[in-house]
Write a protein that holds these residues in place. Structure first.
Motif, PDB file in Angstrom:
ATOM      1  N   GLU A  44       0.721  -1.187  -0.024  1.00 56.28           N
ATOM      2  CA  GLU A  44      -0.005  -0.130  -0.004  1.00 56.28           C
ATOM      3  C   GLU A  44       0.808   1.268  -0.041  1.00 56.28           C
ATOM      4  O   GLU A  44       2.040   1.077   0.485  1.00 56.28           O
ATOM      5  CB  GLU A  44      -0.888   0.077   1.122  1.00 56.28           C
ATOM      6  CG  GLU A  44      -1.783  -1.220   1.251  1.00 56.28           C
ATOM      7  CD  GLU A  44      -2.713  -1.277   2.501  1.00 56.28           C
ATOM      8  OE1 GLU A  44      -2.545  -0.307   3.315  1.00 56.28           O
ATOM      9  OE2 GLU A  44      -3.348  -2.161   2.770  1.00 56.28           O
ATOM     10  N   VAL A  45       0.410   2.300  -0.579  1.00 54.56           N
ATOM     11  CA  VAL A  45       1.110   3.546  -0.719  1.00 54.56           C
ATOM     12  C   VAL A  45       0.707   4.579   0.117  1.00 54.56           C
ATOM     13  O   VAL A  45      -0.530   4.962  -0.254  1.00 54.56           O
ATOM     14  CB  VAL A  45       1.745   3.839  -2.122  1.00 54.56           C
ATOM     15  CG1 VAL A  45       2.451   5.318  -2.170  1.00 54.56           C
ATOM     16  CG2 VAL A  45       2.233   2.611  -2.778  1.00 54.56           C
ATOM     17  N   TYR A  46       1.146   5.172   1.025  1.00 56.73           N
ATOM     18  CA  TYR A  46       0.652   6.503   1.788  1.00 56.73           C
ATOM     19  C   TYR A  46       1.598   7.585   1.342  1.00 56.73           C
ATOM     20  O   TYR A  46       2.441   7.652   2.058  1.00 56.73           O
ATOM     21  CB  TYR A  46       0.154   6.136   3.210  1.00 56.73           C
ATOM     22  CG  TYR A  46      -0.452   5.185   3.342  1.00 56.73           C
ATOM     23  CD1 TYR A  46      -2.054   5.337   3.194  1.00 56.73           C
ATOM     24  CD2 TYR A  46      -0.474   3.630   3.654  1.00 56.73           C
ATOM     25  CE1 TYR A  46      -2.898   4.211   3.397  1.00 56.73           C
ATOM     26  CE2 TYR A  46      -1.335   2.851   3.675  1.00 56.73           C
ATOM     27  CZ  TYR A  46      -2.577   3.208   3.633  1.00 56.73           C
ATOM     28  OH  TYR A  46      -3.542   2.004   3.620  1.00 56.73           O
ATOM     29  N   ARG A  47       1.122   8.872   0.810  1.00 57.51           N
ATOM     30  CA  ARG A  47       1.788   9.856   0.525  1.00 57.51           C
ATOM     31  C   ARG A  47       3.199   9.514  -0.052  1.00 57.51           C
ATOM     32  O   ARG A  47       4.424   9.847   0.521  1.00 57.51           O
ATOM     33  CB  ARG A  47       2.037  10.686   1.829  1.00 57.51           C
ATOM     34  CG  ARG A  47       0.791  11.460   2.008  1.00 57.51           C
ATOM     35  CD  ARG A  47       0.980  12.475   3.116  1.00 57.51           C
ATOM     36  NE  ARG A  47      -0.150  13.576   3.233  1.00 57.51           N
ATOM     37  CZ  ARG A  47      -0.395  14.321   4.514  1.00 57.51           C
ATOM     38  NH1 ARG A  47       0.433  14.318   5.555  1.00 57.51           N
ATOM     39  NH2 ARG A  47      -1.373  14.995   4.237  1.00 57.51           N
ATOM     40  N   GLY A  48       3.301   8.445  -0.823  1.00 57.21           N
ATOM     41  CA  GLY A  48       4.447   8.102  -1.595  1.00 57.21           C
ATOM     42  C   GLY A  48       5.429   7.059  -0.631  1.00 57.21           C
ATOM     43  O   GLY A  48       6.267   6.406  -1.300  1.00 57.21           O
ATOM     44  N   ALA A  49       4.872   6.802   0.409  1.00 59.23           N
ATOM     45  CA  ALA A  49       5.767   5.665   1.318  1.00 59.23           C
ATOM     46  C   ALA A  49       4.749   4.497   1.285  1.00 59.23           C
ATOM     47  O   ALA A  49       3.714   4.213   1.605  1.00 59.23           O
ATOM     48  CB  ALA A  49       5.586   6.212   2.680  1.00 59.23           C
ATOM     49  N   TYR A  51       4.123   0.667   2.113  1.00 59.65           N
ATOM     50  CA  TYR A  51       4.147  -0.422   3.290  1.00 59.65           C
ATOM     51  C   TYR A  51       3.713  -1.584   2.441  1.00 59.65           C
ATOM     52  O   TYR A  51       2.841  -1.696   1.982  1.00 59.65           O
ATOM     53  CB  TYR A  51       2.883   0.125   4.315  1.00 59.65           C
ATOM     54  CG  TYR A  51       3.410   1.311   4.925  1.00 59.65           C
ATOM     55  CD1 TYR A  51       3.950   1.424   6.049  1.00 59.65           C
ATOM     56  CD2 TYR A  51       2.679   2.482   4.338  1.00 59.65           C
ATOM     57  CE1 TYR A  51       3.996   2.477   6.665  1.00 59.65           C
ATOM     58  CE2 TYR A  51       3.171   3.901   5.196  1.00 59.65           C
ATOM     59  CZ  TYR A  51       3.579   3.640   6.287  1.00 59.65           C
ATOM     60  OH  TYR A  51       3.813   4.983   6.672  1.00 59.65           O
ATOM     61  N   VAL A  53       2.096  -5.081   3.201  1.00 60.17           N
ATOM     62  CA  VAL A  53       1.128  -5.699   4.377  1.00 60.17           C
ATOM     63  C   VAL A  53       1.484  -7.318   4.123  1.00 60.17           C
ATOM     64  O   VAL A  53       1.152  -7.824   2.883  1.00 60.17           O
ATOM     65  CB  VAL A  53      -0.404  -5.399   3.960  1.00 60.17           C
ATOM     66  CG1 VAL A  53      -1.130  -6.145   4.842  1.00 60.17           C
ATOM     67  CG2 VAL A  53      -0.512  -4.068   4.175  1.00 60.17           C
TER      68      VAL A  53
END
Lengths: 112, 449
Positions: A44-49, A51, A53
């Motif tokens: 998953e990508v949050y603000r380009g970071a 993760y 899972v």
């Protein structure tokens, strides 16, 4: 007596339930579980970071059966749960020493 | 001047709109934290509402908007406790009551302080935060608001300004910052950076998972911010007139374009357009148009929004490269967005809207660009240095961080004795297994017996 345990894709639960009740099985137990096999997780990508899972959600089905029914049950379950893609899950069978129905105190096959 | 009821009504409404932004910000930030620290995140914003409101009436309004005491740097103490603002000449500011203007500006002070909290999520002692908030408002926000927002001009009989006695940046130098790109966003962003450095990284950052626990909450928060921002920007005309209309439409269109800009960067770079990207892009656009909403025409507002949306989408990655844990991207969104918006005025400003100054693209040369850049640098440096010093002093004396154990357990339970959610059956939400035993208050239990 045997305990048939299956870990399958969540969206296949309904098919498995139908297949098992067609065989005349009176009950089963379902739980939501997480884990990984060959399917691994997803990212998953949050603000380009990014993760990763690691664990994939699955449904675990436990069903108690008479020893003579076990192959039919396993076959029906596998048939119902299969999509042919990676991550379809596993089914295994374990021996059960004793079963008691809480309400009546019946033991053994009567309680299954 | 006479009080205009239309202007007054709009400013009263705007004040309430701007107040509502801070709970909006709390949700925007709160959804981005982990489930175990959402309440603390909300509390830092609500704490700012409580503290700054009181300080504002005590002395904040006077320091920010009192008659200039020293070269446009700070207001005098004439209005301590809102003195000399309730009756007589002092009760009118422009075309609205002074109390209404003071209430409107109070909401700016609140949200500027609250903005900083996003940089220090999950790990900040609540008492230390409240102390920082009070000191920072006093020595950083109140003076900087005076520099940027305080206008006090002498006019000749024809209405032309012949002398400036207001803040040194906005009034005397002619920096264009309509609603606070420098005073609010660069100011809070630089403070956030300083505190992120003083407090250090959260345990496990960036190796472990710090993904947002509730993106729906983030979008609710972004929506409330967007709604409230019309008060922030269109209200900053301090009138219900043509300029407030321009600020309103510019705010809408720049925000929309920034959201699209952020999503395009995400789609190209990461493969997916995300809800967090939509919320972040919208907020970046709101930040960027804040200083510029009364300086550019709507077409350039679109360009400004799209540009800054894209810039901020890239800027939020900086913390991983540079290694500072600005937890919720106060730097990447507010410092970078505020600075970009303020500096782009130097390119995009048009006399059609400003009524005077032109940017580089409209034949104004480099003059306005120079002023804008200077304001960004001065406000950024002042806030960063002061914030770092205040932060260090608090850290060395009372301690700014909670213990490692409390942080890993979750600051909601350790600092506030509450938890945001009760969603496992073991937690009792399904009513099947009682994991906690209630202990009624002494008086209530005595009654039962």
């Amino acid at each position: 007596m045997k305990l048939v345990t299956a870990v399958v894709k969540p969206f296949k639960l309904e098919d498995v339930k139908t297949a098992l009740s067609t065989l005349g099985l009176a009950g089963l137990t379902v739980s939501e579980v997480q884990g990984y096999g060959r399917q691994k997780g997803h990212t998953e990508v949050y603000r380009g970071a990014e993760y990763t899972v690691d664990f994939v959600p699955k449904v675990k089905i436990d069903v108690l059966v008479d020893g003579v029914d076990v192959d039919r049950v396993v076959d029906a379950l596998v048939e119902a749960a299969r999509t042919g893609k990676i991550g379809d899950g596993k089914v295994w069978v374990t021996p059960v020493d004793e079963v008691v129905r809480v309400r009546t105190g019946e033991r053994g096959l009567d309680a299954v | 001047m006479k009080i205009d009821s239309g202007d007054t009504a709009w400013l009263l409404a705007s004040s309430a709109l701007v107040l509502f932004m801070t709970p909006g910000l709390a949700f925007f930030y709160g959804g981005m934290t982990r489930a175990k620290s959402v309440l603390n995140m909300l509390m830092m914003s609500f704490g700012a509402i409580g503290l700054v409101s009181v300080l504002w009436v005590l002395y904040g309004y006077s320091l920010s908007f009192g008659t200039d005491a020293f070269h446009g740097l700070i207001g005098n103490l004439d209005h301590i406790g809102m003195a000399k603002t309730l009756t007589g000449d002092g009760a009118i500011s422009g075309t609205i009551p002074t109390t209404v203007f003071a209430a409107f500006q109070l909401m700016f002070a609140i949200i500027t302080v609250a903005l900083i909290s996003g940089a220090i999520a999950d790990r900040t002692k609540f008492g230390a935060w409240m102390l920082f908030a009070g000191v920072w408002a006093t020595v950083v926000y109140f003076p900087v608001a005076h520099w940027v927002f305080f206008f006090d001009d002498t006019k000749d009989s024809a209405g032309n300004v012949i002398a400036h006695h207001g803040g040194w940046l906005g009034d005397r130098l002619g920096v264009l910052d309509f609603a606070g790109g420098t005073a609010v966003h660069v100011n809070a962003g630089a403070a956030g950076l300083a505190l992120a450095l003083v407090l250090g990284k959260r345990h496990g950052w960036p190796k472990e998972r710090f993904k947002p626990h509730n993106l729906s909450l983030v979008l609710i928060g972004a929506g409330i911010l967007w709604f409230g921002w019309f008060g922030f920007n269109a209200g900053s005309a301090v009138a219900a007139n043509n300029l407030s209309g321009i600020a309103f439409i510019n705010t809408q269109v720049a925000t929309a374009a920034a959201m699209l800009g952020w999503l395009i960067v995400e789609k190209v770079r990461d493969g997916h357009a995300t809800t967090l990207g939509a919320a972040s892009g919208a907020v970046a656009g709101l930040v960027a148009i804040t200083p510029a909403c009364a300086s550019v025409n709507p077409l350039f507002a679109i360009i400004l929004g799209a540009l800054v949306g894209g810039i901020c989408a890239v800027a939020v990655g900086l913390k991983y490269k540079l290694g500072f844990d600005d937890s919720l991207d106060v730097v990447g969104v507010h410092l970078v967005g505020g600075a970009s918006g303020a500096i782009l005025i130097g390119f995009f400003a048009t006399a059609t809207v400003t009524g005077g100054a032109n940017g580089l693209f409209f034949g104004g040369g480099l003059t306005q660009l120079g002023k804008q850049t200077l304001a960004v640098v001065v406000v950024g440096l002042y806030s960063f240095i002061l914030s770092w010093i205040i932060g260090k002093v608090i850290d060395k004396t009372m301690g700014f961080r909670i213990s490692a154990e409390d942080e890993v357990t979750g600051i909601d339970t350790t600092a506030h004795a509450e938890s945001g959610y009760d969603f496992t059956s073991a937690g009792g939400s399904s009513g099947l297994i009682a994991a906690a035993t209630a202990k009624p208050l002494a008086s209530a239990s005595a009654e039962k017996e």
